[in-house]
Design a protein around this motif. Structure first.
Motif, PDB file in Angstrom:
ATOM      1  N   ALA A  90       8.211   5.305  12.036  1.00  0.00           N
ATOM      2  CA  ALA A  90       7.516   6.446  12.642  1.00  0.00           C
ATOM      3  C   ALA A  90       7.238   6.086  14.094  1.00  0.00           C
ATOM      4  O   ALA A  90       6.785   4.978  14.390  1.00  0.00           O
ATOM      5  CB  ALA A  90       6.219   6.712  11.896  1.00  0.00           C
ATOM      6  N   LYS A 131       3.066 -19.129   0.339  1.00  0.00           N
ATOM      7  CA  LYS A 131       2.870 -20.014  -0.823  1.00  0.00           C
ATOM      8  C   LYS A 131       4.259 -20.332  -1.399  1.00  0.00           C
ATOM      9  O   LYS A 131       4.968 -21.179  -0.856  1.00  0.00           O
ATOM     10  CB  LYS A 131       1.934 -19.350  -1.836  1.00  0.00           C
ATOM     11  N   GLY A 165      -0.109  -1.044   7.794  1.00  0.00           N
ATOM     12  CA  GLY A 165      -0.494  -2.449   7.698  1.00  0.00           C
ATOM     13  C   GLY A 165      -0.983  -3.058   9.000  1.00  0.00           C
ATOM     14  O   GLY A 165      -1.564  -2.375   9.860  1.00  0.00           O
ATOM     15  N   ARG A 177       3.259  -9.857   0.256  1.00  0.00           N
ATOM     16  CA  ARG A 177       3.162 -10.891   1.299  1.00  0.00           C
ATOM     17  C   ARG A 177       2.482 -12.192   0.853  1.00  0.00           C
ATOM     18  O   ARG A 177       2.842 -13.255   1.355  1.00  0.00           O
ATOM     19  CB  ARG A 177       2.448 -10.322   2.536  1.00  0.00           C
ATOM     20  N   ASP A 196      -4.214  -2.395   4.866  1.00  0.00           N
ATOM     21  CA  ASP A 196      -4.680  -3.161   6.026  1.00  0.00           C
ATOM     22  C   ASP A 196      -5.089  -2.299   7.220  1.00  0.00           C
ATOM     23  O   ASP A 196      -5.906  -2.731   8.039  1.00  0.00           O
ATOM     24  CB  ASP A 196      -3.567  -4.086   6.525  1.00  0.00           C
ATOM     25  N   ARG A 230       4.548 -13.148   8.912  1.00  0.00           N
ATOM     26  CA  ARG A 230       4.135 -11.838   8.412  1.00  0.00           C
ATOM     27  C   ARG A 230       5.185 -11.251   7.453  1.00  0.00           C
ATOM     28  O   ARG A 230       4.846 -10.644   6.457  1.00  0.00           O
ATOM     29  CB  ARG A 230       3.932 -10.880   9.595  1.00  0.00           C
ATOM     30  N   HIS A 238      -6.691  -7.528   2.862  1.00  0.00           N
ATOM     31  CA  HIS A 238      -6.586  -8.211   1.579  1.00  0.00           C
ATOM     32  C   HIS A 238      -5.615  -7.467   0.671  1.00  0.00           C
ATOM     33  O   HIS A 238      -5.586  -6.236   0.644  1.00  0.00           O
ATOM     34  CB  HIS A 238      -7.943  -8.269   0.855  1.00  0.00           C
ATOM     35  N   TRP A 239      -4.894  -8.247  -0.109  1.00  0.00           N
ATOM     36  CA  TRP A 239      -3.924  -7.698  -1.056  1.00  0.00           C
ATOM     37  C   TRP A 239      -4.578  -6.690  -2.006  1.00  0.00           C
ATOM     38  O   TRP A 239      -4.000  -5.652  -2.327  1.00  0.00           O
ATOM     39  CB  TRP A 239      -3.322  -8.887  -1.818  1.00  0.00           C
ATOM     40  N   GLU A 268       9.770   0.413   8.208  1.00  0.00           N
ATOM     41  CA  GLU A 268      10.412  -0.116   9.419  1.00  0.00           C
ATOM     42  C   GLU A 268      11.338  -1.293   9.090  1.00  0.00           C
ATOM     43  O   GLU A 268      12.379  -1.484   9.709  1.00  0.00           O
ATOM     44  CB  GLU A 268       9.321  -0.554  10.396  1.00  0.00           C
ATOM     45  N   GLU A 269      10.925  -2.097   8.092  1.00  0.00           N
ATOM     46  CA  GLU A 269      11.755  -3.255   7.728  1.00  0.00           C
ATOM     47  C   GLU A 269      12.961  -2.786   6.917  1.00  0.00           C
ATOM     48  O   GLU A 269      12.925  -1.732   6.291  1.00  0.00           O
ATOM     49  CB  GLU A 269      10.924  -4.242   6.899  1.00  0.00           C
ATOM     50  N   PHE A 300     -10.481 -11.538  -2.199  1.00  0.00           N
ATOM     51  CA  PHE A 300      -9.406 -12.275  -1.522  1.00  0.00           C
ATOM     52  C   PHE A 300      -9.274 -13.648  -2.146  1.00  0.00           C
ATOM     53  O   PHE A 300     -10.269 -14.220  -2.594  1.00  0.00           O
ATOM     54  CB  PHE A 300      -9.778 -12.430  -0.039  1.00  0.00           C
ATOM     55  N   TRP A 301      -8.047 -14.173  -2.167  1.00  0.00           N
ATOM     56  CA  TRP A 301      -7.885 -15.565  -2.587  1.00  0.00           C
ATOM     57  C   TRP A 301      -6.936 -16.279  -1.628  1.00  0.00           C
ATOM     58  O   TRP A 301      -6.170 -15.646  -0.894  1.00  0.00           O
ATOM     59  CB  TRP A 301      -7.328 -15.647  -4.011  1.00  0.00           C
ATOM     60  N   ALA A 318       0.830  -1.213   0.000  1.00  0.00           N
ATOM     61  CA  ALA A 318       0.000   0.000   0.000  1.00  0.00           C
ATOM     62  C   ALA A 318       0.860   1.257   0.000  1.00  0.00           C
ATOM     63  O   ALA A 318       0.503   2.262  -0.637  1.00  0.00           O
ATOM     64  CB  ALA A 318      -0.938  -0.008   1.203  1.00  0.00           C
TER      65      ALA A 318
END
Ligand code: FAD
Length: 382
Positions: A76, A47, A101, A42, A257, A117, A274-275, A34-35, A302-303, A12
């Motif tokens: 932040a 998968k 998220g 994701r 999210d 996650r 959802h993506w 942050e990462e 969603f899938w 997003a």
């Protein structure tokens, strides 16, 4: 507006940068993540990455070409009007996109537990899924089912513990029972609560101990809001927005999210992990920031890929809605209002039902229930 700050460098966040530039915004953009990784998707984590057919899922975007000042590893910490306080000092903004998220909820207990996650989580979990390993997955929701799929495929001894009476009950209610045959070879324990994770396994309510080499909790996620705790912004199950994704603070929008938006179509508030929401909500938020009129009014989609099946869901169904089942080895289900208008569709290996159902939901169509129960009649003809 000379400077937009985007907090959160997931899908997003990246899409917000792309949308701002796509709409002609020429000012500065700072993207905080942050990462330490560059942005990634994701869905492949549970998968392809977990199954070992891929090592990463980086988003195909060029942040340098988009002239975004991307700051990995910078979080932040708080927000006051016009300023984001970060782990590397204050950052004044004129426009702000909140895209932080959600994060996994963890089980109580001192024993080791894994969650899924981040890309790093996926690598740790993948390394633990070795033949013969006893894996306890807590939660038979979307993530739990996909982790169980990968663990079974890796030759682990898999137990799935679920508090509800069916898998996926939170999302699709009684229809989750239709996935029960897919759990062959998995010790699925329904109506069972874990009280805590302990050394060497989990303890159930009632005292039983279930041994495990690996415990994975897949019991849900919550929006990331702590950094906003002292800010003068409306929070309620996410960052509260209107249908334009505008928050209660001027010049601040929320996406993905963490956004809880007003749905004009369903006349209710929605926060959807959802993506598709992370992909599409940013364009509306960017338009809103730039003073253009845009409304976010999707039929959420969603899938999930689990146990060799493709499960797809579109729409929204309030608890207690009427559901019609379309029986077969490849099945689907349709939720209807009291006036027989289609409000949601769930398709197991029937992508055509999903595509047609989604269009019918968008159109607010009424369906003929007698035709609907016959899986040989296409949804479009019901
Ligand atoms: P996120 O992806 O959570 O990104 C938010 C980012 O913000 C994170 O990188 C976080 O570190 C960062 N951040 C948080 N706080 C701060 C802060 N204070 N400062 C700076 N940065 C911060 N959806 C589907 O539709 N189908 C699927 O099959 C599917 N599979 C999934 C499988 C897994 C394993 C997971 C975890 C999710 C899956 N989803 C799926 C859901 C989908 O991936 C999410 O809806 C989507 O990632 C949300 O994107 P986002 O950008 O809003 O949030």
């Amino acid at each position: 507006m000379d400077h937009v700050v985007v907090v959160g460098a997931g899908l997003a966040g990246v899409r917000s940068v792309e949308s701002l530039r796509g709409r002609g915004y020429e000012g500065r953009i700072t993207l905080l993540g942050e990462e330490r990784h560059r942005p990634y998707d994701r869905p492949p984590l549970s998968k392809a990455v977990l199954l070992g057919t891929s090592d990463d899922s980086f988003v195909d975007t060029d942040l340098a070409a988009l002239r975004a000042d991307f700051r990995p590893g910078v979080a932040a910490k708080s927000l006051r009007e016009g300023v984001v306080e970060t782990t590397e000092g204050d950052l004044p903004y004129e426009g702000l996109v909140i895209a932080t998220g959600s994060e996994p909820i963890r089980l109580p207990g001192e024993g080791p537990q894994l969650v899924l996650r981040t890309l790093d989580d996926a690598h740790v979990l993948r390394a633990a899924l070795v033949p013969g390993a006893r894996v306890v997955v807590v939660g038979a929701g979307w993530i739990g089912a996909e982790v169980a799929t990968a663990a079974r495929k890796a030759g682990c001894v898999v137990t799935v513990i679920e508090a509800a009476a069916t898998p996926l009950s939170h999302a699709i209610g009684e229809m989750g029972a239709r996935t029960l045959p897919w759990y062959e070879g998995v010790d699925l324990r329904l109506d069972t609560m874990v009280s805590e994770v302990v050394e060497g396994g989990v303890e159930l309510v009632g005292g039983e101990f279930v041994p495990a080499h690996v415990v994975v909790s897949g019991i849900g996620a919550r929006p990331v809001l702590e950094w906003l705790a002292d800010a003068d912004i409306d929070l309620h199950n996410g960052v509260v927005t209107d249908e334009h994704l505008r928050t209660s603070l001027p010049g601040v929008v929320a996406v993905g999210d963490c956004a809880n938006w007003w749905s004009r179509r369903f006349q209710t508030r929605m926060r959807v992990e959802h993506w598709d929401t992370a992909l599409n909500s940013p364009d509306v938020a960017a338009a809103t920031l730039l003073g253009e009129k845009a409304v976010y009014d999707p039929v959420p989609y969603f899938w999930s890929e689990q146990f060799g099946h493709m499960l797809q869901y579109a729409g929204y169904h309030p608890a207690g809605g009427r559901v019609v089942y379309r029986e077969g080895p490849k099945w689907s289900a349709v939720w209807l209002t009291s006036e027989d208008r289609i409000t949601a569709v769930l398709a197991a290996d029937r992508p055509r039902d999903l595509v047609q159902g989604r269009r019918l939901i968008e159109a607010g169509a009424r369906l003929d229930v007698e035709r609907l129960v016959d899986p040989d009649v296409t949804l479009r003809d019901c």
